[in-house]
Design an enzyme around this catalytic site. Structure first.
Site, mmCIF file in Angstrom:
data_model
loop_
_atom_site.group_PDB
_atom_site.id
_atom_site.type_symbol
_atom_site.label_atom_id
_atom_site.label_comp_id
_atom_site.label_asym_id
_atom_site.label_seq_id
_atom_site.Cartn_x
_atom_site.Cartn_y
_atom_site.Cartn_z
ATOM 1 N N ASP A 1 55.149 26.247 91.617
ATOM 2 C CA ASP A 1 56.312 25.630 92.079
ATOM 3 C C ASP A 1 56.364 25.388 93.649
ATOM 4 O OD1 ASP A 1 59.387 25.518 90.715
ATOM 5 O OD2 ASP A 1 59.526 25.643 92.770
ATOM 6 N N THR B 1 63.730 15.420 85.852
ATOM 7 C CA THR B 1 64.066 14.296 85.714
ATOM 8 C C THR B 1 65.738 13.755 85.946
ATOM 9 O OG1 THR B 1 63.950 14.170 83.320
ATOM 10 C CG2 THR B 1 61.898 13.519 84.578
ATOM 11 N N CYS C 1 70.719 17.299 80.626
ATOM 12 C CA CYS C 1 70.335 16.584 79.242
ATOM 13 C C CYS C 1 71.372 15.685 78.592
ATOM 14 C CB CYS C 1 69.960 17.962 78.096
ATOM 15 S SG CYS C 1 68.559 18.663 78.350
ATOM 16 N N VAL D 1 62.911 25.232 82.134
ATOM 17 C CA VAL D 1 61.885 24.822 81.400
ATOM 18 C C VAL D 1 60.756 25.265 81.521
ATOM 19 C CG1 VAL D 1 60.725 22.826 80.071
ATOM 20 C CG2 VAL D 1 63.024 22.822 80.874
ATOM 21 N N THR E 1 61.901 15.152 80.429
ATOM 22 C CA THR E 1 62.569 14.012 79.543
ATOM 23 C C THR E 1 62.539 12.673 80.396
ATOM 24 O OG1 THR E 1 64.115 15.896 78.411
ATOM 25 C CG2 THR E 1 64.473 13.679 78.328
#
Length: 433
Positions: free
Chosen positions: A34, A94, A269, A16, A129
């Site tokens: 990062d 997440t 996802c 992402v 998310t």
């Protein structure tokens, strides 16, 4: 805040964060942060192991001297380097834990770090998310506590759910409409205008952060439930001796039939997000039966496939213990190196428990990553695979390369070939999902 003054820091340079940082760097001074020095080093060498971007795309915006002013992308693992930014975009993972509960560890860790650099007038936008309410109920208090600043007076937040589709070279970041939101009406408008600078497909300004969070959660929960329906049909039709794909093809002749296909539902996802929504629903005192039942069906498909293969092997007189099984593919989807939450692992484990010696071949997956994440040895050299024959071959992922493999050369006389993706010639397989 004025867009002309924007200095952006993207926190997390994975599937992402990297595409986002590259696009913003075309318009604004941008820093990609990062925690992995290895990741930063490879990107500074214009090498993206996720294969979501090319070396040319990275080189186009990469700053050779991070101190250079103006638009472009600088990369760092040093928190101090992002202190001068005024817009922070969080794109960390997440995941769920072993109990299938939300694991906010990476999100809270990133938020805590941002609290140490947050200044008056700054904006933090979350793309990770989560469940409805997470940004304001979990992240904002951390930002306030660590920074000593007051929410919606000293700093502001936004939420714009990621819509990256790994491996998709058509529906890329800029081609997918972006949902945006902010903690005040003015901030919501600013966040929307910020994303409008890079998203060709346009934006949709949600009425609140919670609405934006919920929209992302139900996108994937909806797909999960629909796929679970056809997966359950596959289980039923297998018992009835009917080919599921034949049934779906016939039913699909009606204009309003949704053409979902059965399969393994993994990834970061669809296989994860419904648990976030279910978690929040249970906190609110409601048991989300449809969402959880869909998850239960989809989570059992690896075991279902392995058991079906073993049954066919037994019917053919193949001794299961010490048999040789070849699994083609271990990434969570085709033509993509992403192995996060891949359900192919369930097939591997089930076949191994039956006593079969399992070999996994995947030219897309990083062998070291698979070993680190799952303890499974994988092979990416087809010539080494051709050195043996196998009692069972399971096509688990529809990589383009697998359409060209000569399966006949990998078979024993009575070998079982099982097609999880419905892409092989039916004359050469024993069964398919």
């Amino acid at each position: 805040m004025n867009l002309n003054d924007a200095k952006i820091a993207v926190v997390g340079l994975g599937y992402v964060g990297l595409p986002l940082a590259l696009e913003f760097a075309k318009h604004f001074p941008t820093i990609g942060y990062d925690i992995s020095q290895t990741r930063v080093n490879e990107l500074n060498a214009a090498n993206d192991l996720t294969r979501e971007t090319t070396a040319e795309e990275i080189k186009q915006v990469l700053k050779t001297n991070p101190a250079t002013e103006g638009k472009g992308l600088a990369l760092t693992v040093d928190v101090e380097f992002i202190r001068d930014s005024n817009i922070y975009i969080v794109t960390v993972p997440t995941p769920i834990d072993r109990s299938k509960k939300p694991d906010l560890g990476p999100l809270i860790s990133a938020t805590t770090m941002l609290g140490t650099v947050l200044k008056k007038g700054n904006l933090v936008i979350y793309e990770s998310t989560t469940y409805p309410g997470c940004t304001e109920e979990e992240c904002v208090p951390v930002l306030e506590k660590v920074s000593g600043l007051k929410f919606n007076e000293d700093f502001f937040v936004g939420y714009s759910p990621e819509r990256i589709n790994p491996g998709d070279k058509v529906n890329t970041l800029v081609k997918i409409k972006k949902v945006t939101s902010g903690s005040t009406p003015q901030v919501a408008e600013f966040v929307d205008s910020l994303y409008r600078t890079i998203i060709e497909a346009g934006t949709f300004k949600a009425s609140s952060i919670k609405v934006a969070e919920a929209s992302k959660a139900i996108e994937n929960a909806q797909r999960d439930v629909n796929i679970s329906f056809v997966n359950e049909l596959a289980i039923i039709f297998e018992k009835l001796g009917i080919d599921t794909n034949d049934v779906m093809e016939a039913a699909g002749t009606k204009w309003n039939f949704l053409k979902y296909r059965p399969g393994l539902v993994g990834g970061h996802c669809i296989g994860v997000d419904p648990y976030y929504l279910a978690y929040k629903a249970e906190q609110a005192g409601y048991l989300p039966n449809v969402i959880l039942s869909g998850r239960r069906v989809n989570d059992q498909m690896g075991s279902f496939i392995a058991n079906k293969v073993v049954k066919i092997m037994i019917a053919k007189g193949i001794q299961i213990k010490d048999s040789k099984t070849l699994i083609l593919g271990i990434t969570f989807k085709e033509n993509c190196p992403d192995v996060r939450n891949t359900k192919v692992v369930d097939i591997y484990l089930e076949m191994s428990e039956f006593g079969s010696k399992v070999t996994v071949f995947d030219p897309w997956a990083d062998s070291a990553e698979v070993m680190h994440e799952y303890g499974i040895k994988t092979e990416n050299d087809i010539e080494k695979i051709k050195e043996h024959t196998y009692d069972a071959v399971i096509l688990a992922v529809a990589h383009d390369q697998f359409r060209e493999i000569d399966l006949a050369s990998l078979k024993n006389p009575d070998s079982v070939i099982y097609d999880c993706k419905g892409i092989l010639n039916r004359e050469m397989i024993d069964a398919r999902l």
